[in-house]
Design a protein around this motif. Structure first.
Motif, PDB file in Angstrom:
ATOM      1  N   ALA A 260      67.320  22.166  29.036  1.00 25.81           N
ATOM      2  CA  ALA A 260      67.320  22.572  27.633  1.00 25.81           C
ATOM      3  C   ALA A 260      66.667  23.929  27.437  1.00 25.81           C
ATOM      4  O   ALA A 260      67.066  24.706  26.575  1.00 25.81           O
ATOM      5  CB  ALA A 260      66.613  21.523  26.779  1.00 25.81           C
ATOM      6  N   ILE A 261      65.644  24.219  28.244  1.00 25.97           N
ATOM      7  CA  ILE A 261      64.914  25.491  28.149  1.00 25.97           C
ATOM      8  C   ILE A 261      64.589  25.947  29.564  1.00 25.97           C
ATOM      9  O   ILE A 261      64.136  25.151  30.394  1.00 25.97           O
ATOM     10  CB  ILE A 261      63.606  25.352  27.352  1.00 25.97           C
ATOM     11  CG1 ILE A 261      63.858  24.771  25.952  1.00 25.97           C
ATOM     12  CG2 ILE A 261      62.894  26.692  27.253  1.00 25.97           C
ATOM     13  CD1 ILE A 261      62.566  24.421  25.201  1.00 25.97           C
ATOM     14  N   LYS A 262      64.807  27.221  29.813  1.00 29.07           N
ATOM     15  CA  LYS A 262      64.409  27.817  31.082  1.00 29.07           C
ATOM     16  C   LYS A 262      63.761  29.156  30.793  1.00 29.07           C
ATOM     17  O   LYS A 262      64.346  30.007  30.124  1.00 29.07           O
ATOM     18  CB  LYS A 262      65.615  28.002  32.008  1.00 29.07           C
ATOM     19  CG  LYS A 262      65.265  28.601  33.364  1.00 29.07           C
ATOM     20  CD  LYS A 262      66.501  28.727  34.243  1.00 29.07           C
ATOM     21  CE  LYS A 262      66.146  29.334  35.602  1.00 29.07           C
ATOM     22  NZ  LYS A 262      67.344  29.463  36.474  1.00 29.07           N
ATOM     23  N   ILE A 263      62.532  29.339  31.284  1.00 28.29           N
ATOM     24  CA  ILE A 263      61.800  30.589  31.081  1.00 28.29           C
ATOM     25  C   ILE A 263      61.630  31.276  32.430  1.00 28.29           C
ATOM     26  O   ILE A 263      61.231  30.640  33.417  1.00 28.29           O
ATOM     27  CB  ILE A 263      60.418  30.320  30.452  1.00 28.29           C
ATOM     28  CG1 ILE A 263      60.579  29.654  29.074  1.00 28.29           C
ATOM     29  CG2 ILE A 263      59.624  31.606  30.320  1.00 28.29           C
ATOM     30  CD1 ILE A 263      59.271  29.314  28.393  1.00 28.29           C
ATOM     31  N   VAL A 264      61.907  32.564  32.483  1.00 30.54           N
ATOM     32  CA  VAL A 264      61.772  33.320  33.733  1.00 30.54           C
ATOM     33  C   VAL A 264      60.918  34.563  33.487  1.00 30.54           C
ATOM     34  O   VAL A 264      60.960  35.142  32.399  1.00 30.54           O
ATOM     35  CB  VAL A 264      63.139  33.722  34.306  1.00 30.54           C
ATOM     36  CG1 VAL A 264      63.933  32.483  34.722  1.00 30.54           C
ATOM     37  CG2 VAL A 264      63.944  34.548  33.313  1.00 30.54           C
ATOM     38  N   PRO A 265      60.141  35.000  34.499  1.00 32.52           N
ATOM     39  CA  PRO A 265      59.254  36.158  34.320  1.00 32.52           C
ATOM     40  C   PRO A 265      59.924  37.481  34.668  1.00 32.52           C
ATOM     41  O   PRO A 265      59.289  38.383  35.215  1.00 32.52           O
ATOM     42  CB  PRO A 265      58.117  35.843  35.295  1.00 32.52           C
ATOM     43  CG  PRO A 265      58.786  35.110  36.401  1.00 32.52           C
ATOM     44  CD  PRO A 265      59.898  34.308  35.774  1.00 32.52           C
ATOM     45  N   TYR A 266      61.199  37.606  34.328  1.00 33.04           N
ATOM     46  CA  TYR A 266      61.942  38.840  34.586  1.00 33.04           C
ATOM     47  C   TYR A 266      63.051  38.965  33.539  1.00 33.04           C
ATOM     48  O   TYR A 266      63.317  38.040  32.766  1.00 33.04           O
ATOM     49  CB  TYR A 266      62.524  38.842  36.007  1.00 33.04           C
ATOM     50  CG  TYR A 266      63.286  37.584  36.378  1.00 33.04           C
ATOM     51  CD1 TYR A 266      64.612  37.379  35.967  1.00 33.04           C
ATOM     52  CD2 TYR A 266      62.683  36.579  37.142  1.00 33.04           C
ATOM     53  CE1 TYR A 266      65.308  36.226  36.297  1.00 33.04           C
ATOM     54  CE2 TYR A 266      63.368  35.420  37.473  1.00 33.04           C
ATOM     55  CZ  TYR A 266      64.681  35.256  37.050  1.00 33.04           C
ATOM     56  OH  TYR A 266      65.352  34.097  37.372  1.00 33.04           O
ATOM     57  N   SER A 267      63.680  40.116  33.526  1.00 35.58           N
ATOM     58  CA  SER A 267      64.719  40.383  32.531  1.00 35.58           C
ATOM     59  C   SER A 267      66.056  39.792  32.963  1.00 35.58           C
ATOM     60  O   SER A 267      66.410  39.823  34.151  1.00 35.58           O
ATOM     61  CB  SER A 267      64.858  41.891  32.325  1.00 35.58           C
ATOM     62  OG  SER A 267      65.846  42.170  31.361  1.00 35.58           O
ATOM     63  N   VAL A 268      66.782  39.266  31.994  1.00 32.93           N
ATOM     64  CA  VAL A 268      68.116  38.703  32.216  1.00 32.93           C
ATOM     65  C   VAL A 268      69.063  39.369  31.227  1.00 32.93           C
ATOM     66  O   VAL A 268      68.699  39.556  30.054  1.00 32.93           O
ATOM     67  CB  VAL A 268      68.115  37.171  31.997  1.00 32.93           C
ATOM     68  CG1 VAL A 268      69.517  36.595  32.107  1.00 32.93           C
ATOM     69  CG2 VAL A 268      67.176  36.486  32.988  1.00 32.93           C
TER      70      VAL A 268
END
Length: 547
Positions: free
Chosen positions: A353-361
């Motif tokens: 449902a939610i995915k957080i990443v420490p980089y730009s997409v």
């Protein structure tokens, strides 16, 4: 120690009850006072338990988190921090002695100190105690007194100092220099505890010799006594059977919170009769995931107060390709527990449902994902221009969540009284203290070796060599970075920045909410206004400068 109880006011009343022809007579055979109750071995032991009570008003509580976590380079206000208590993080002009958080901590620690004084001063006169028990009781009380004073001087600077029990009303107070409190109180108290406490306590959660050595290592690091800090910290790593857990993430397994890495923790319990307000840590680092159309509040994901949000600095501090502490510290994926639609796609329970990443997409990728795909473009997380699908978006409602305190064993989805123990001292910190102290002595090879123990444990499988450092990598910035990676959210950071002289510089550089306001005066907190108001010598016991 799961059932330490703070109620020790015991009044015994014998009531004679006769037939209806008789007169009701009340015959008090004993009214317990401190003098009578603490004069027995059992009473003194109960008095010692009361010295532990203020620990639960600090560790795992909102007041203490606000005074140790935000307003640093690593954390700023999340949505809940902005809307409820912005002044501490922001060092605003509204952060005054009337602030309830400083008042709670001040009052509770002085209650604990006076209780410790009572136990310490009365113990020598209690008949029926073995000398081993007498010195153990005094040692535990002196450790706790030292801990309470250590927090007070770090937070407030010069404070009232007494090693004697206060009986009756005292209306005057005196500011004692920090140096005196260390020399006459904190250090000798911990040295006594080291000398007289056992290596292992009879009951888990009681103070021990290694816990005393570990706290004194912290104190000596703060005082700049590098050789002694290294010696004490190294002794804790080598002299006992503590071990770093193989997996960093397993440190935070709520079913294993009494693990081999814990040197000392504050105890909570699943029993609501003895848990009081409980460990509330689980509330403060979460964001409101229920804004997602496919998730409703549940126990595994927690109840979100959204107080603290990672800064850009903290998000960029880890290398997730080799360092397990990113994944071990942060929750970045949530799963649906309710059917819904995201980006035009049907999402079923169990789906991401939610995915957080420490980089730009790329935006196109985010907009096509069947879940909230939240990225990091290194715009200040508190900026008003942040979009909903960036860290800091939704008015500071989207960010990686410190998962060290999540408590899925609470009694209900709305319960705030967590049962997780709060780890105060763990073995990895001792390696970090020893490493910093060795570096300060220019023992660079030894310093790197201490840090590499911690970094080896943190390495992803197959990345151990890449995680090693050499003497040339060491600097104050590296040390603060490494402490940040290992101890994020564990109530160390404000103290670390203050003791290293980096609070102002790093806050100005990395916390843009606080940067415009922080000044030299903020190296101490305001003394509670209630304390200023209740002394009869306000000309001598004054507010800290600037407040």
């Amino acid at each position: 120690m799961k059932n330490i109880n703070s109620i020790f006011c015991l009044t015994l009343l014998l009531v004679g009850l006769f037939s209806c022809q008789s007169v009701l007579e009340e015959t008090p055979v004993g009214l317990a006072t401190a003098d009578s109750y603490y004069s027995t071995p059992g009473g003194l032991e109960d008095g010692l338990k009361a010295v532990y009570t203020p620990l639960r008003r600090f560790y795992g509580r909102e007041e203490a988190f606000f005074l140790t976590v935000p307003g640093t380079d690593m954390f700023t206000n999340g949505f809940g921090g902005v809307t409820n208590y912005p002044d501490i993080n922001n060092y605003s002009a509204n952060f005054l002695g009337s602030n309830a958080f400083v008042t709670v901590i001040w009052d509770n620690f002085y209650v604990g100190i006076n209780q410790a004084n009572a136990v310490i001063n009365r113990a020598p006169g209690v008949a029926g105690l073995t000398e081993a028990n007498r010195t153990r009781i005094i040692g535990e009380a002196r450790f706790l007194r030292a801990l309470y004073y250590f927090h007070l001087v770090q937070q407030f600077g010069d404070v009232h100092f007494s090693l004697e029990e206060t009986i009756g009303v005292q209306t005057t107070a005196k500011k004692t220099p920090v140096k005196t409190i260390y020399e006459q109180g904190i250090v000798p108290d911990l040295q006594y505890a080291i000398e007289h406490l056992p290596a292992k306590a009879a009951a888990y959660g009681r103070i021990t010799k290694p816990a005393s050595e570990a706290l004194l290592a912290r104190v000596q690091l703060t005082l700049g006594n590098w050789a002694e800090a290294e010696r004490l910290a190294s002794q804790v790593t080598k002299g006992y059977d503590f071990q770093l857990l193989k997996s960093y993430a397993s440190l935070w397994d709520i079913n294993n919170d009494a693990n081999a890495e814990v040197v000392w923790s504050v105890q909570y319990t699943a029993d609501p009769l003895t848990n009081g307000a409980g460990n509330e840590s689980h509330l403060f680092f979460l964001f409101d995931y229920t804004q997602n159309p496919t998730i409703i509040r549940d126990l595994p994901n927690g109840r979100a107060y959204q107080r603290f949000m990672p800064t850009n600095y903290l998000i960029k501090l880890f290398d997730p390709a080799k360092d397990s502490r990113w994944e071990g510290s942060f929750k970045t994926v949530w799963f649906a527990n309710n059917k819904g639609t995201i980006n035009g796609k049907t999402v079923m329970p169990g789906d991401t449902a939610i995915k957080i990443v420490p980089y730009s997409v790329p935006d196109a990728v985010q907009n096509q994902a069947p879940y909230w795909y939240i990225d990091f473009k290194d715009t200040w997380v508190g900026a008003s221009t942040i979009t909903n699908n960036e860290i800091g978006g939704g008015q500071r409602r989207r960010f990686p969540v410190i998962k060290k305190y999540i408590d899925p064993l609470r009694t209900s989805v709305n319960a705030t009284d967590g049962r997780r123990d709060f780890i105060v001292i763990r073995l990895a910190e001792m390696y970090l203290i020893a490493g910093e102290a060795a570096w300060r002595q220019n023992k660079l090879t030894e310093a790197a070796a201490y840090f590499n123990v911690v970094r080896t444990r943190a390495a992803l499988a197959g990345k151990e060599k890449e995680m090693q450092i050499t003497a040339s990598d060491l600097s104050l910035d590296f040390i603060l970075d490494e402490r940040g990676r290992e101890l994020a959210g564990e109530m160390h950071r404000w103290y670390d920045l203050k003791r290293t002289g980096q609070l102002l510089a790093r806050v100005k550089k990395y916390n843009l909410d606080a940067a415009p306001n922080i000044k030299e005066m903020h190296l101490v907190r305001p003394i509670p206004q209630t304390q200023i108001d209740r002394v009869t010598n306000p000309g001598e016991f004054t507010q800290n400068p600037g407040y």
